[in-house]
Design an enzyme around this catalytic site. Structure first.
Site, short mmCIF file in Angstrom:
data_model
loop_
_atom_site.label_atom_id
_atom_site.label_comp_id
_atom_site.label_asym_id
_atom_site.label_seq_id
_atom_site.Cartn_x
_atom_site.Cartn_y
_atom_site.Cartn_z
N HIS A 259 -7.92 -10.63 -3.59
CA HIS A 259 -8.00 -10.04 -2.22
C HIS A 259 -8.67 -8.56 -2.28
CE1 HIS A 259 -4.94 -13.12 -1.32
NE2 HIS A 259 -4.97 -12.47 -0.05
N HIS B 292 0.94 -8.19 -7.11
CA HIS B 292 -0.11 -7.82 -7.91
C HIS B 292 0.56 -6.46 -8.68
CE1 HIS B 292 -3.70 -10.17 -8.08
NE2 HIS B 292 -3.48 -10.27 -6.94
#
Length: 243
Positions: free
Chosen positions: A149, A198
């Site tokens: 992302h 993450h």
């Protein structure tokens, strides 16, 4: 009457400086990314400890703030999703081809495709596990480093801003593009860590790798050619179009 002279192929000094600065930026970002990659792959404990502390602090907040968590999921899964960014770049490539700027179209397409391949190869090679929580607020698949992302948002927003500069978009609109780009790149990085999918170093790796790729495009993509003049359709005194 003398024929018009051919346009000069000499690059303006300012353009040369921009290209050199972009090449230097690409080299610097790549070097920092390689250092981060080595530290992550080697499991450098101070980095892992800091990642864990940051992730735990944000996760505790996400668990108790449903509104912000839902908003973060909408932003990360739809607005800043990698496929949204790829769609924007695909639209940019189509627009560039329509304008006849094949060089920029090729570079943007190559950056989008090859960049996605590179970051997926790195994910598989490093094989870093994502954070694991007893009470997760979101989920994600595949390995963690670097963040796809963060990488895709950096590439997409960076290239779109570069195109705005390349085509001389008005300053106020260019500033708006820059603001949206910065908010998007930073925002997607925050949401990935906030939602617990993450580590921060994953996001940092995505930013560094994406920034390096954008800098490569800026440094090496040829400048746009001269805009063709619209033919003068006024007739001369004998009724012919001017030659």
């Amino acid at each position: 009457m003398q024929p018009p002279s051919a346009p000069s192929r000499t690059r303006p000094a300012g353009a040369v400086r921009v290209r050199r600065a972009a090449a230097g930026t690409a080299a610097l970002l790549t070097a920092v990314f390689v250092v981060l990659l080595v530290l992550v792959a080697a499991g450098w404990q101070p980095l892992l400890d800091w990642d864990r502390e940051c992730a735990e602090d944000l996760h505790r907040h996400a668990v108790t703030h449903d509104g912000l968590t839902r908003t973060s999921r909408v932003l990360t899964d739809w607005v800043w999703d990698p496929w949204t960014m790829r769609a924007l770049l695909a639209a940019a490539v189509a627009w560039l081809l329509w304008r006849g700027d094949r060089s920029a179209a090729g570079w943007v397409a190559a950056a989008a495709v090859l960049g996605a391949v590179v970051q997926q190869v790195l994910k598989a090679a490093v094989g870093r596990e994502r954070p694991q929580w007893p009470d997760p607020v979101d989920s994600a698949h595949y390995a963690a480093f670097p963040s796809g992302h963060a990488f895709t948002a950096t590439v997409g927003c960076g290239l779109l801003y570069w195109l705005a500069v390349r085509y001389g978009v008005r300053t106020r609109w260019r500033g708006a593009v820059a603001l949206v780009a910065v908010v998007s790149v930073l925002g997607v990085g925050f949401t990935r860590v906030y939602l617990g999918v993450h580590w921060f170093s994953d996001v940092l790796g995505g930013w560094l790798l994406g920034g390096a790729l954008v800098a490569v495009v800026v440094a090496w993509c040829p400048a746009p050619g001269p805009v063709p003049r619209t033919p003068d359709r006024r007739r001369d005194h004998v009724g012919r179009y001017p030659q």
